[in-house]
Motif scaffolding. Sequence first.
Motif, PDB file in Angstrom:
ATOM      1  N   CYS A  55      37.732  44.008  44.869  1.00 26.21           N
ATOM      2  CA  CYS A  55      37.909  43.749  43.215  1.00 26.21           C
ATOM      3  C   CYS A  55      38.383  42.305  43.017  1.00 26.21           C
ATOM      4  O   CYS A  55      39.680  41.922  43.315  1.00 26.21           O
ATOM      5  CB  CYS A  55      39.149  44.703  42.695  1.00 26.21           C
ATOM      6  SG  CYS A  55      38.600  46.235  42.627  1.00 26.21           S
TER       7      CYS A  55
ATOM      8  N   THR B  28      40.854  40.421  33.982  1.00 26.27           N
ATOM      9  CA  THR B  28      39.171  40.691  34.295  1.00 26.27           C
ATOM     10  C   THR B  28      38.776  40.891  35.528  1.00 26.27           C
ATOM     11  O   THR B  28      39.012  39.712  36.204  1.00 26.27           O
ATOM     12  CB  THR B  28      38.464  39.629  33.454  1.00 26.27           C
ATOM     13  OG1 THR B  28      38.828  39.601  32.255  1.00 26.27           O
ATOM     14  CG2 THR B  28      37.037  40.065  33.578  1.00 26.27           C
TER      15      THR B  28
ATOM     16  N   GLU C 233      36.133  41.691  38.793  1.00 23.73           N
ATOM     17  CA  GLU C 233      34.497  42.059  39.232  1.00 23.73           C
ATOM     18  C   GLU C 233      34.558  42.643  40.495  1.00 23.73           C
ATOM     19  O   GLU C 233      35.132  42.540  41.422  1.00 23.73           O
ATOM     20  CB  GLU C 233      34.017  40.721  39.327  1.00 23.73           C
ATOM     21  CG  GLU C 233      32.437  40.803  39.920  1.00 23.73           C
ATOM     22  CD  GLU C 233      32.023  39.385  40.271  1.00 23.73           C
ATOM     23  OE1 GLU C 233      31.511  38.711  39.096  1.00 23.73           O
ATOM     24  OE2 GLU C 233      32.287  38.856  41.231  1.00 23.73           O
ATOM     25  N   ASP C 234      33.760  43.557  40.592  1.00 19.31           N
ATOM     26  CA  ASP C 234      33.476  44.767  41.780  1.00 19.31           C
ATOM     27  C   ASP C 234      32.481  43.804  42.628  1.00 19.31           C
ATOM     28  O   ASP C 234      31.343  43.359  42.245  1.00 19.31           O
ATOM     29  CB  ASP C 234      32.765  45.964  41.286  1.00 19.31           C
ATOM     30  CG  ASP C 234      32.853  46.790  42.547  1.00 19.31           C
ATOM     31  OD1 ASP C 234      32.802  46.404  43.536  1.00 19.31           O
ATOM     32  OD2 ASP C 234      32.673  48.037  42.206  1.00 19.31           O
TER      33      ASP C 234
ATOM     34  N   ILE D 197      29.111  45.480  44.229  1.00 18.60           N
ATOM     35  CA  ILE D 197      27.734  45.651  43.758  1.00 18.60           C
ATOM     36  C   ILE D 197      26.936  44.534  43.828  1.00 18.60           C
ATOM     37  O   ILE D 197      27.521  43.293  43.428  1.00 18.60           O
ATOM     38  CB  ILE D 197      28.187  46.067  41.982  1.00 18.60           C
ATOM     39  CG1 ILE D 197      28.900  47.115  41.885  1.00 18.60           C
ATOM     40  CG2 ILE D 197      26.776  46.047  41.333  1.00 18.60           C
ATOM     41  CD1 ILE D 197      29.137  47.377  40.620  1.00 18.60           C
TER      42      ILE D 197
ATOM     43  N   SER E 256      24.316  42.553  42.242  1.00 19.43           N
ATOM     44  CA  SER E 256      23.297  42.546  41.358  1.00 19.43           C
ATOM     45  C   SER E 256      23.582  41.145  40.549  1.00 19.43           C
ATOM     46  O   SER E 256      24.605  40.817  40.870  1.00 19.43           O
ATOM     47  CB  SER E 256      23.719  43.512  40.188  1.00 19.43           C
ATOM     48  OG  SER E 256      23.038  43.557  38.942  1.00 19.43           O
TER      49      SER E 256
ATOM     50  N   GLU F 299      24.071  40.811  37.471  1.00 12.98           N
ATOM     51  CA  GLU F 299      24.825  41.207  36.424  1.00 12.98           C
ATOM     52  C   GLU F 299      25.984  41.984  36.929  1.00 12.98           C
ATOM     53  O   GLU F 299      26.009  43.319  37.117  1.00 12.98           O
ATOM     54  CB  GLU F 299      24.264  41.817  35.249  1.00 12.98           C
ATOM     55  CG  GLU F 299      23.025  41.046  34.526  1.00 12.98           C
ATOM     56  CD  GLU F 299      22.564  41.918  33.349  1.00 12.98           C
ATOM     57  OE1 GLU F 299      22.949  42.914  32.967  1.00 12.98           O
ATOM     58  OE2 GLU F 299      21.762  41.218  32.681  1.00 12.98           O
ATOM     59  N   LYS F 300      26.909  41.263  37.352  1.00 19.86           N
ATOM     60  CA  LYS F 300      28.296  42.085  37.942  1.00 19.86           C
ATOM     61  C   LYS F 300      28.905  42.928  36.947  1.00 19.86           C
ATOM     62  O   LYS F 300      28.824  42.531  35.836  1.00 19.86           O
ATOM     63  CB  LYS F 300      29.124  40.924  38.650  1.00 19.86           C
ATOM     64  CG  LYS F 300      28.652  39.975  39.805  1.00 19.86           C
ATOM     65  CD  LYS F 300      28.716  40.863  40.985  1.00 19.86           C
ATOM     66  CE  LYS F 300      28.274  40.175  42.423  1.00 19.86           C
ATOM     67  NZ  LYS F 300      28.500  40.849  43.641  1.00 19.86           N
ATOM     68  N   LEU F 301      29.386  43.997  37.482  1.00 15.12           N
ATOM     69  CA  LEU F 301      30.172  44.781  36.696  1.00 15.12           C
ATOM     70  C   LEU F 301      31.502  44.548  36.400  1.00 15.12           C
ATOM     71  O   LEU F 301      32.192  44.275  37.436  1.00 15.12           O
ATOM     72  CB  LEU F 301      30.164  46.251  37.170  1.00 15.12           C
ATOM     73  CG  LEU F 301      30.970  47.342  36.443  1.00 15.12           C
ATOM     74  CD1 LEU F 301      30.147  47.485  35.096  1.00 15.12           C
ATOM     75  CD2 LEU F 301      31.010  48.827  37.279  1.00 15.12           C
ATOM     76  N   GLU F 302      31.981  44.174  35.305  1.00 20.28           N
ATOM     77  CA  GLU F 302      33.455  43.728  35.317  1.00 20.28           C
ATOM     78  C   GLU F 302      34.188  44.663  34.497  1.00 20.28           C
ATOM     79  O   GLU F 302      33.717  45.381  33.327  1.00 20.28           O
ATOM     80  CB  GLU F 302      33.555  42.262  34.388  1.00 20.28           C
ATOM     81  CG  GLU F 302      32.798  41.296  35.162  1.00 20.28           C
ATOM     82  CD  GLU F 302      32.919  39.980  34.204  1.00 20.28           C
ATOM     83  OE1 GLU F 302      33.402  39.821  33.014  1.00 20.28           O
ATOM     84  OE2 GLU F 302      32.734  38.904  34.904  1.00 20.28           O
ATOM     85  N   GLN F 303      35.476  44.914  34.768  1.00 27.59           N
ATOM     86  CA  GLN F 303      36.464  45.795  33.940  1.00 27.59           C
ATOM     87  C   GLN F 303      37.841  44.964  33.601  1.00 27.59           C
ATOM     88  O   GLN F 303      38.244  44.137  34.512  1.00 27.59           O
ATOM     89  CB  GLN F 303      36.629  47.012  35.051  1.00 27.59           C
ATOM     90  CG  GLN F 303      37.529  47.958  34.425  1.00 27.59           C
ATOM     91  CD  GLN F 303      37.584  49.304  35.252  1.00 27.59           C
ATOM     92  OE1 GLN F 303      36.959  49.279  36.402  1.00 27.59           O
ATOM     93  NE2 GLN F 303      38.516  50.111  34.748  1.00 27.59           N
TER      94      GLN F 303
END
Length: 524
Positions: A99, A136, A138-139, A142, A144, A146-150
């Motif tokens: 993360c 914020t 980022e994983d 992954i 890609s 387009e990185k998945l953000e949480q």
Amino acid sequence: MDRQVGIIGAGVSGLLACKYVLKAGYNPIVFEAKTSIGGVWAHTSETTKLQNHKQQYEFLDFPWPSSVKEDFPDHNQVMDYLESYARQFDLQQYIRFNCRVMAIDYEGVSDEEMVTWDLWGGTGDPIIPKGKWNITVEDTQIESTEKLEQVYQVEFVILCIGKFSDLPNIPDFPPNKGPESFNGKVIHSMDYSAMDDASAAKFIKGKRVAVVGIQKSGLDIATECAMANGIEHPCTVIYKRAHWNFPDFFPWGVPLAFLYFNRLAEFMIHKPGEGLILSLLATLLSPLRWLISKFVESYIRWKLPLKKYNMMPKHSWDKDFSAGTISITPEKFYHRVDEGSIILKKSTTFSFWKDGVMISDNNERIETDLVILATGYKGDQKLKNIFASPTFQKYIMGSSKSTVQLYRECIHPRIPQLAIIGYLESLMNLFTSEIRCIWLTHLLKGTFKLPRIIEMEKDVLRWERYMTQNTSEYYRRSCQSVMHIWYNDQLCRDMRFNPKRKKGFFVELLQPYGSKDYEDLSTH
């Protein structure tokens, strides 16, 4: 109490912060970009060892196991020790691996209101917040575009990101003289350290290697190249300035700790915030400190062939020690120089050509297959980049002639609900970080209150003047190597503990201070 505390980084400081936040009754969540704990220890070169005696690199309530016999454990032993610590206190469950924190952003209060604050965070009380932090994340697992953000929201943030990782310092080069003009491979020491030991050995085997830089990572990597390739493919070390790297901790048989890590040694230097009597005492004792510096220098010159190989520093040992720019010379380093498996080249600048590097001082061309840049990191820039707010970025960086401005080396007076642990340096980094975490816990619990913002800023400036006067161009390292007792005294007074940790006047004056003297702090 269920207040959420976000901790960024799972190195030594991150583990300590997690443990003490838990102990204080808060709910920690630790974000770690990599797959394991350990920070810089998780990715380092094969020959890297502790630069401190293990007793000075020890958790206050978790001693080294009896199975580790060496006084200076290697990086694998250090990692085992850190992993054991995490298991002992069940810290792994609070860590989110892979993360990467992309940014932290404070919401709930405008910049205009914060400028008017007289007390830190507006109230002076860190557990009664006016706003919250958005983290914020980022994983990194992954793959890609387009990185998945949480986004996570927390009441308090503790930055434990260090300064010797992630953002390498790459020198600037004139047009057509940079790495792009070189037919070989150029990497940073960070990339080399990221390899496992077997992969790194295979990577350098049979190659003509040039290492740029002669701080600790440069010395270690050059040694490994010499071990892999011998005199058949010698490793060339290009360096700009020689430093007082030393062979051991016993100059002329005297433990270095007795010369620099007791109260008498600190009486010899001017300290930020000292009174008139201490100032006069430091002035009177300054010739003694000069003699101690020359005493150490004489031993290093006797022990190591510095003059023979143009490695004699132009500045004093004391200057390097104050700046934290010293390290232990790897075993048999100068033996390898003697045999020709390491070649030392001093130059103010260097550049690339198609078959290697060029030394600017004499226009010498060195053919090489691989260049490893042991040129350090942009730690300040990394710290700045993590803030989304331009205002906070400006606060944390200060000016080009100032240090990172932190009160007690932990709190920025104008950035609320946030602490920074383990960023500023000490020659006893682990237990310095632990005492800072204990101090922060007492702050969160309300044992003491922070001074007004203006008073904290005055104190920060006093420390900044000390850094700029005593460490010259290395002031941004903010190293506390010669003042760790004075600094810890301040933290102890804040927490309502007696800063004098020993019994008896002469013991207090002459005996070295170390982690054992602060063991009881972890139980309060």
